[in-house]
Design an enzyme around this catalytic site. Sequence first.
Site, PDB file in Angstrom:
ATOM      1  N   GLN A 482      33.435  50.624  62.360  1.00  0.00           N
ATOM      2  CA  GLN A 482      32.302  50.175  63.179  1.00  0.00           C
ATOM      3  C   GLN A 482      32.149  50.974  64.459  1.00  0.00           C
ATOM      4  O   GLN A 482      31.211  50.729  65.213  1.00  0.00           O
ATOM      5  CB  GLN A 482      32.416  48.674  63.472  1.00  0.00           C
ATOM      6  N   SER A 522      34.754  39.065  66.530  1.00  0.00           N
ATOM      7  CA  SER A 522      34.014  39.922  67.464  1.00  0.00           C
ATOM      8  C   SER A 522      34.810  40.220  68.729  1.00  0.00           C
ATOM      9  O   SER A 522      34.264  40.245  69.825  1.00  0.00           O
ATOM     10  CB  SER A 522      32.682  39.248  67.855  1.00  0.00           C
ATOM     11  N   GLU A 723      28.396  40.848  65.285  1.00  0.00           N
ATOM     12  CA  GLU A 723      28.149  39.608  64.533  1.00  0.00           C
ATOM     13  C   GLU A 723      26.896  38.910  65.060  1.00  0.00           C
ATOM     14  O   GLU A 723      26.103  38.373  64.285  1.00  0.00           O
ATOM     15  CB  GLU A 723      29.361  38.689  64.605  1.00  0.00           C
TER      16      GLU A 723
END
Lengths: 764, 285
Positions: A482, A522, A723
Amino acid sequence: MTGIAPRWIGQGIAQTDMRDKLTGAADYVGDLTVPRMLHAAIVRSEVAHGIIRSIDTSRAERVPGVRAVLTGADTPSIPFGPYVPDWRILAEDKVRYIGDEIAAIAATSPEAAREAAALIEVDIEPLPAVFDPFEALAPDTPPIWDERPDNVANAFAIDRGDLEAGWAAADLVVEGEFTTNRIYHGYLEPIGVLAEAHPNGRYTLTVPTHIPYKARITYASALGIPLDHIRMVVPPIGGSFGAKYEMLEPLIVACLSRAAGAPVRLVYDREEDAAIARPRPPFHFQHRIGVTAEGRFVARETEVTGIAGARVFWSPAILATAVHRVDSLYHFGSMQGSGRLAYTNEPPTTAMRGFGNAEALFGIEQLIDEIAERLDHDPIELRRRNAAKAGERTMHGWLISSSELPACLDRARELSGYPQRRALVEGTRGRTGIRRGMGMAIAHHVSGYKPILKDFDGSSAIVRLGGDGRVSLFVGEPDLGQGQVTILSQIVAEGLGCAPNDVQVQGVDSAMSPDAVGTLASRATTMAGMAAVEATRAARERLTAFIASGWQVDASELEWDGPKVTHAVSGRSSTLADAAHDYQVVHCGLPLLGEGVHRPDTEDLDAEKYGNPSVAYPFAAHVAEVEVDCDTGQARVIGYWAVHDSGTILNPSTARSQVLGAIAQGVGWSLMEDVDIVDGAVRNPSFLDYRIPGAGDMPARTVVEFVEGYEPNGPHGAKSLAEAAINPTIAAVANAIHDATGVRPRHVPIAPERLWEALQEDAS
Amino acid sequence: MSSVMDPTKVTYLRPTSVAEAVDALRTSDGARPIAGGTDLMVQVRLGRRRPDTVVDLSAVDGLAELSEERIGAGVTMRRLLASEHAAAAWPALVEAARLLGGRQIQAMATVGGNLCNASPAAESATPLLVHDATARIAGPDCVRAVPLEEFWSGPGQTVLGPGELLIAVTLPATAGRSAYRRIELRRSVDIAVVSAAARLEIVDGAVAQARVAIGAAAPTPRRVVAAEQVLEGVAVGPDLERAINQAAVLAGDACVPIDDTRATARYRTAMIPVLVSRALAACVP
Ligand SMILES: Cc1cc2nc3c(=O)[nH]c(=O)nc-3n(C[C@H](O)[C@H](O)[C@H](O)COP(=O)(O)OP(=O)(O)OC[C@H]3O[C@@H](n4cnc5c(N)ncnc54)[C@H](O)[C@@H]3O)c2cc1C
């Protein structure tokens, strides 16, 4: 804050690991080979529920190249599991779902392993199986686990405030049933593991897990060995979205390695990965919201029923989120929520991006639109009015340290033209021909969640400045692809004055990385980011002090400009690399280390589940525009506007990618993605029939914007993003479809056939 | 889970003429032609086909020829998409080629492979049916011609006998417009849930010839003659609109679809009239 403009924070630099990934230089599990390595295959149940009468491995054992054949009788028989001890390394007396692991093979080639696996004969006496959660929870249904005669895998209940008074104050009550479905994570890299059992009883497990230390606790308990007997090594991860938390496969492969006396690797192909996929748990919601005539929410009730599958992975935490997280997005005045997870004879379900929050919002955000429509309120203003604001504590004690949600709402309105533009097309709402509509939804999320593993709520980091000038950062939070390594590199570079490409963020290896909960909830950018800021500052201070003492000057007289340090008075100067070299020489080889400990100011929840579990909460407002072909039920998202408050945006390029990815996943989830399980068998275990959207399915017009914000508890003012970005998507699309057609989508995906059916029903 | 074909155990042959190809196919009962391989290789990987010999057709002389009334079996979708003649003469086929797979698949996928794989959903099937295509088959004994409607005998089954190859399809020069429509669940790369092709030849303001074909709605792609009949002779205008509606209903009646993970039979049956009327409407100037 020094007041000096940051060099790297806020720069949209390219991901520092992108080159290796694009050129194939990055070594994923499937690229790793070690001497004497064997290949694994797993024998799975083809029966959804049954008693294992016998397993005949003799033919498999004779296949040339086979080095180990294991069944449940050969593996430690200690019940274990992250939430409920209903895991076994291999099935013992019963199988409980199609795909349940019965036996495993290690052989000199994948082909030999598979050939042997096909020769294992398993005699199973079928038992009645249950696939429907309500049927599973009904009084007379036979249990899947004797320990849980009621088939309740997990339950969660919470209430707050004076609900009776809330309902009494309500002038309008809206309610509805909504269901969300199983989603396959669809990462590029199928699950794999390389395990090596060492002769001294220890193991090295190379596993693409994002919570290696948490997984190690589970693995050690399963094998009945101390924690330190397992070394966890995390290679680059080719995506996960939550699937690769704590997997069972590493244990099977570890046992194979022990039995064969050689390292063993397992890598699934796409079909196996998708067939045994531990998807997002499906939920059934019964929501009810009470509101005054002025548009103030006063009461909320919710009942959630979900599917754990045949074993409990991470579904309990998702259930809890689905029941009560929304109470820190809006003030509902009073609430009561309960949830149950059913055991069924189906593959276990687990975490996925959004983690129950997106699922709950699917219904809640549609009901809020219904309230706006029935009270004739502006849907944006209704949301603004009831949303939790910066500085407030919400009903469960969650502390909103920063929120720019109002600015997000304003920008979403300006950019998309919603709802004014909607009014323009109002006349086109209908159930025939081609219809267009717009819908909005808002969302929030956490940035870490203390109850997950209280031991390591925060994070720690080590910056290592080698005598060769190389900078490394060690954290306990793996990157899943990510872009977190890039952001951590920027943070370290900012603090040290080097460039992000000079910073190597090391893969997590329990032999040298700090312990941590890992990358979930997160939390990584916020928590590991704060620890990295601290560690970098410590390294810089230590180095400055070292230089000052060498030059016999006061440290406060040294000034850094990028990688260069100058003594203002004498004009003497040096560089980061030279100083690091000198430091190591003086310290007999010890590199300069900076340690960072970030102990967040979160709270333990009390017996009533009250307290602030997260340091920060990100917010988002999304608007979707759809076009529906009412004759076929095909819907397309043609426009999408996503406005976010994630505090300081550390890297606008990776941040934008996260939001675009979330929109893509949201389009897929709302319109096409669905793990199709019939009688316990996955009917679509491939990318042919498990459809993830392609470029042609993405809206032609996509606008992503970040409003200005500063989160006091995050690194350089940042908080989480990825998220929060998926959470509003399915609700926004559903609201747009309602706007276009008048049909209220109750289920995702809103696939053509389902929407067409609904249009037929409503028309007649 | 899947069982991978061991390439060292497969004989690979690359003939350069039709005669050689036919001979090559007869070397073993387990021999299989391979054109673009975009169906075959997937089936092999999933263990659904286990050829012991693959006969690569890519070097066979003349197989990839494209002319005004002939499409060689080896013509790829990309070739069709690049052909001005195809765009003008067979718009339904070109639209189908555009929808088949993605760019990479279109570069490999051949018309012959698409027809011989015999999926009821095969993209090129219904467009070729409405253009009255004839399959040209070469075999050990002779060359024969079969109307395309008779080419398939069931899902995955053709009339090709042992050692027989599809060489080309031939198409009579036809006038009028043709169109192709399908239902897909995803816009980027998907297999049709159901599909329909239509062609109308309009002479002096009335339909002189009509063709309607439906895909993924029965065990094989098929023409719907009853629907064609209600259209022929009808004058353009409100009468034709009514006839199109009637034809659409008749096409729906001709459906005998299946339930599968993509759609129910009920939805497929309901979508055929929608697609047929849209395809027909697109054929009206
Ligand atoms: C990602 C993807 C997407 C796809 N999308 C679509 C789609 O949208 N629509 C669609 O219709 N199809 C689709 N397909 C299927 C496939 O691409 C097409 O059917 C294609 O036209 C097959 O052609 P080929 O040349 O690759 O055939 P091959 O795979 O080479 O052959 C297919 C079959 O035909 C036989 N064969 C080939 N040529 C001859 C011949 N001349 N004589 C006798 N037998 C022959 C082979 O033995 C084999 O059994 C898709 C496939 C993939 C992988």
